[in-house]
Design a protein around this motif. Structure first.
Motif, mmCIF file in Angstrom:
data_model
loop_
_atom_site.group_PDB
_atom_site.id
_atom_site.type_symbol
_atom_site.label_atom_id
_atom_site.label_comp_id
_atom_site.label_asym_id
_atom_site.label_seq_id
_atom_site.Cartn_x
_atom_site.Cartn_y
_atom_site.Cartn_z
ATOM 1 N N GLU A 92 0.825 -1.221 0.000
ATOM 2 C CA GLU A 92 0.000 0.000 0.000
ATOM 3 C C GLU A 92 0.852 1.261 0.000
ATOM 4 N N ASP A 93 2.162 1.144 -0.146
ATOM 5 C CA ASP A 93 3.036 2.313 -0.059
ATOM 6 C C ASP A 93 2.673 3.389 -1.083
ATOM 7 N N PHE A 94 2.165 2.961 -2.239
ATOM 8 C CA PHE A 94 1.823 3.925 -3.287
ATOM 9 C C PHE A 94 0.809 4.954 -2.795
ATOM 10 N N ALA A 95 -0.085 4.547 -1.859
ATOM 11 C CA ALA A 95 -1.098 5.472 -1.359
ATOM 12 C C ALA A 95 -0.443 6.643 -0.628
ATOM 13 N N ARG A 96 0.607 6.357 0.142
ATOM 14 C CA ARG A 96 1.307 7.436 0.836
ATOM 15 C C ARG A 96 2.097 8.300 -0.157
ATOM 16 N N PHE A 97 2.640 7.665 -1.207
ATOM 17 C CA PHE A 97 3.346 8.432 -2.225
ATOM 18 C C PHE A 97 2.429 9.513 -2.815
ATOM 19 N N LEU A 98 1.230 9.092 -3.219
ATOM 20 C CA LEU A 98 0.313 10.025 -3.860
ATOM 21 C C LEU A 98 -0.279 11.011 -2.855
ATOM 22 N N PHE A 143 4.050 10.995 10.440
ATOM 23 C CA PHE A 143 4.513 11.965 9.455
ATOM 24 C C PHE A 143 5.244 11.205 8.345
ATOM 25 N N SER A 144 5.361 11.825 7.183
ATOM 26 C CA SER A 144 6.044 11.176 6.063
ATOM 27 C C SER A 144 7.517 10.951 6.385
ATOM 28 N N ILE A 145 8.033 9.808 5.928
ATOM 29 C CA ILE A 145 9.463 9.518 6.092
ATOM 30 C C ILE A 145 10.182 9.522 4.733
ATOM 31 N N TYR A 146 9.478 9.984 3.689
ATOM 32 C CA TYR A 146 10.080 9.993 2.353
ATOM 33 C C TYR A 146 10.775 11.327 2.101
ATOM 34 N N PRO A 147 12.057 11.303 1.730
ATOM 35 C CA PRO A 147 12.840 12.535 1.542
ATOM 36 C C PRO A 147 12.273 13.432 0.442
ATOM 37 N N PRO A 148 12.702 14.708 0.414
ATOM 38 C CA PRO A 148 12.153 15.696 -0.527
ATOM 39 C C PRO A 148 12.276 15.328 -2.003
ATOM 40 N N VAL A 149 13.352 14.636 -2.405
ATOM 41 C CA VAL A 149 13.481 14.241 -3.816
ATOM 42 C C VAL A 149 12.293 13.382 -4.224
ATOM 43 N N ASN A 150 11.937 12.438 -3.371
ATOM 44 C CA ASN A 150 10.771 11.604 -3.640
ATOM 45 C C ASN A 150 9.508 12.447 -3.726
ATOM 46 N N GLN A 151 9.392 13.431 -2.836
ATOM 47 C CA GLN A 151 8.192 14.267 -2.808
ATOM 48 C C GLN A 151 8.001 15.008 -4.131
ATOM 49 N N LEU A 152 9.097 15.438 -4.752
ATOM 50 C CA LEU A 152 8.999 16.107 -6.046
ATOM 51 C C LEU A 152 8.428 15.159 -7.106
ATOM 52 N N ILE A 153 8.880 13.921 -7.075
ATOM 53 C CA ILE A 153 8.387 12.923 -8.030
ATOM 54 C C ILE A 153 6.920 12.615 -7.756
ATOM 55 N N PHE A 154 6.560 12.482 -6.477
ATOM 56 C CA PHE A 154 5.159 12.242 -6.123
ATOM 57 C C PHE A 154 4.278 13.386 -6.624
ATOM 58 N N ALA A 155 4.720 14.630 -6.363
ATOM 59 C CA ALA A 155 3.938 15.807 -6.756
ATOM 60 C C ALA A 155 3.782 15.884 -8.271
ATOM 61 N N VAL A 210 12.337 -7.895 -9.302
ATOM 62 C CA VAL A 210 12.587 -6.518 -9.721
ATOM 63 C C VAL A 210 11.387 -5.973 -10.490
ATOM 64 N N ILE A 211 10.871 -6.755 -11.429
ATOM 65 C CA ILE A 211 9.746 -6.312 -12.255
ATOM 66 C C ILE A 211 8.515 -6.039 -11.404
ATOM 67 N N LEU A 212 8.190 -6.952 -10.502
ATOM 68 C CA LEU A 212 6.971 -6.831 -9.705
ATOM 69 C C LEU A 212 7.064 -5.729 -8.660
ATOM 70 N N GLU A 213 8.236 -5.562 -8.048
ATOM 71 C CA GLU A 213 8.341 -4.589 -6.960
ATOM 72 C C GLU A 213 8.569 -3.163 -7.458
ATOM 73 N N ILE A 214 9.159 -2.998 -8.631
ATOM 74 C CA ILE A 214 9.378 -1.643 -9.147
ATOM 75 C C ILE A 214 8.249 -1.251 -10.104
ATOM 76 N N ALA A 215 8.083 -1.973 -11.201
ATOM 77 C CA ALA A 215 7.032 -1.628 -12.158
ATOM 78 C C ALA A 215 5.646 -1.964 -11.612
ATOM 79 N N GLY A 216 5.553 -2.972 -10.777
ATOM 80 C CA GLY A 216 4.253 -3.371 -10.236
ATOM 81 C C GLY A 216 3.856 -2.610 -8.995
ATOM 82 N N ASN A 217 4.705 -2.652 -7.969
ATOM 83 C CA ASN A 217 4.359 -2.071 -6.674
ATOM 84 C C ASN A 217 4.941 -0.682 -6.437
ATOM 85 N N LEU A 218 5.672 -0.167 -7.438
ATOM 86 C CA LEU A 218 6.096 1.245 -7.470
ATOM 87 C C LEU A 218 7.060 1.632 -6.358
ATOM 88 N N HIS A 219 8.003 0.760 -6.069
ATOM 89 C CA HIS A 219 9.016 1.099 -5.080
ATOM 90 C C HIS A 219 10.201 1.783 -5.766
#
Length: 449
Positions: A92-98, A143-155, A210-219
């Motif tokens: 469910e990590d993608f939900a926090r990303f968005l 609170f979010s634990i994802y660094p600012p670089v990630n936040q730019l990509i999320f935004a 690699v395929i499932l966790e990056i392209a599939g689960n968006l890590h």
């Protein structure tokens, strides 16, 4: 004429085997991406096992002199594109990303409010985008634990997706697949630099994990790996650029920081070391600066993560069970930082003592493996970075671990999540056995500059 007929038969056999195995491989990836939920353990593990077996057959076919590596590379990216419209089913990590991306896009720091606090406010409780994501969040009181670089990509994903959850997911997935393309390019450059077969690239590109966790689960482990690969490309050439890209890798996820002692010890001159450190601190400072007004919130969630959560661990579980038996409670808040400190000391010792005998790629794999063996949380996607670096070594342990770490998803077959002892035992016995086989020849390790 007879020779031509035999050659034609061999080509046809190889083509049919490649086609049949490719269809099985893509079929398994597609069903895992679109048709299987995390609690369907038997289906999940069966299909993953079948996809991994297909991957091994494809890699064996690629080792023959018949056929072009381009077909196998295309297959790897076809499998990723196949998942373009899928909904992440294993995390469910993608939900926090968005969620974080929506806040950042609207000028609200994700380090300022927890989702639970924010959704309680009237002005946010009616926003469809947030109310869709909130039930999916696994830590709404953090609170979010994802660094600012990630936040730019999320935004950016939310912006391009026009505040549609599904379209934002597709945008995020496209960016991660493009980063995989850059990883393939960088790996091929590094393999050529080291005089290794370009076909070793397929050990990463076709690996189902690699395929499932990056392209599939968006890590984001792939993006972190890309930054580290670029850093390693420049390591002996441009210390400033190498340090800068290493700083960028840390800015995506903090775990590469554990490699710092080893990388610093590998610098061959004081001038190079100074340039490397300067580039590292410059990029790290620029990328992490947006946290500054809310650093207490960010690090409070970070401390809670390291002092509360546990999953698929090994040595930590042994210490925890021993402590519970003797003390009557779980001292996780003390054990996890202590184990992290021990891992840091071991990695520092390795970086100094074996900087000549072991090349930088082997030291990276070993360092990460030690860190993960002492960590309290080891999700399947955590091993992607050392798995990618293993492509440049003769070590088999990370490839073996990528085959058996998927067993950890068996814990989700019940609510609440219940880990199975046999899964932990089987997985880590395999890891420790191959780790021993890989490192037993320390003294005769081949050195690559």
């Amino acid at each position: 004429m007879l020779f031509k007929r035999e050659a034609s038969g061999i080509m046809k056999g190889i083509s049919m085997r490649f086609l049949a195995t490719s269809l099985v491989f893509l079929g398994c990836i597609g069903v895992l991406g679109y048709g299987i939920q995390r609690d369907q353990t038997l289906h999940l593990l069966f299909l993953y096992g079948l996809s991994f077996g297909s991957f091994l057959i494809l890699y064996r076919l690629a080792q023959s002199d018949i056929g072009s590596i381009r077909y196998f590379v295309a297959l790897g990216f076809l499998a990723r594109v196949l998942l373009l419209g899928s909904w992440p089913a294993l995390s469910e990590d993608f939900a926090r990303f968005l969620w974080d991306g929506y806040l950042a896009l609207h000028g609200i720091s994700p380090y300022e409010f927890t989702p639970e606090t924010l959704i309680a406010q009237e002005e946010f409780s009616d926003i469809h985008f947030l109310t869709t994501l909130f039930p999916l969040l696994n830590s709404p009181d953090y609170f979010s634990i994802y660094p600012p670089v990630n936040q730019l990509i999320f935004a950016f994903s939310v912006l391009v997706g026009n505040s549609s959850v599904f379209e934002a997911l597709i945008c995020l997935r496209v960016m991660l697949i493009l980063s995989e393309g850059l990883i393939a390019w960088m790996m091929s450059r590094l393999l050529g630099q080291l005089g290794l077969s370009p076909k070793r690239l397929l050990l990463y590109l076709l690996n189902p994990l690699v395929i499932l966790e990056i392209a599939g689960n968006l890590h984001f482990e792939g993006l972190m790996l890309l930054s580290l690969l670029i850093s390693l490309w420049f390591f002996n050439r441009r210390p400033f650029l190498s340090g800068s890209w290493f700083g960028f890798a840390i800015s995506i996820k903090l775990t590469p920081l554990l490699l710092a002692p080893m990388l610093l010890a590998k610098n061959s001159s004081y001038a190079g070391l100074f340039s490397y450190v300067f580039g590292l601190l410059l990029i790290l400072g620029c990328c992490m600066f947006p946290i500054y007004p809310f650093q207490e919130s960010f690090f409070s969630s970070f401390r809670l993560y390291y002092g509360k959560f546990e999953f698929n661990a090994s040595i930590y579980y042994l210490i925890r069970d021993f402590s519970i038996y003797w003390l009557g409670y779980n001292p996780i808040r003390y054990v996890t930082p202590a184990l992290s400190a021990v891992a840091g000391l071991i990695i520092l010792f390795l970086g100094v003592s074996f900087r000549i005998k072991l090349n930088i790629y082997k030291l990276t794999v070993i360092s990460y493996l030690i860190y993960l063996l002492l960590h309290a949380v080891v999700h399947p996607w955590y091993i992607i970075l050392p798995l990618g670096i293993s492509v440049f070594t003769n070590y088999k342990v990370m490839h073996v671990w990528s085959a058996c770490i998927f067993l950890s998803y068996a814990a989700y077959q019940s609510v609440p999540v219940t880990e199975l002892s046999w899964v932990i035992i089987v997985q880590y016995l395999a890891v420790l056995f191959f780790f021993y086989k890989d490192i037993r020849n320390f003294n005769i390790a081949k050195t690559i500059p």
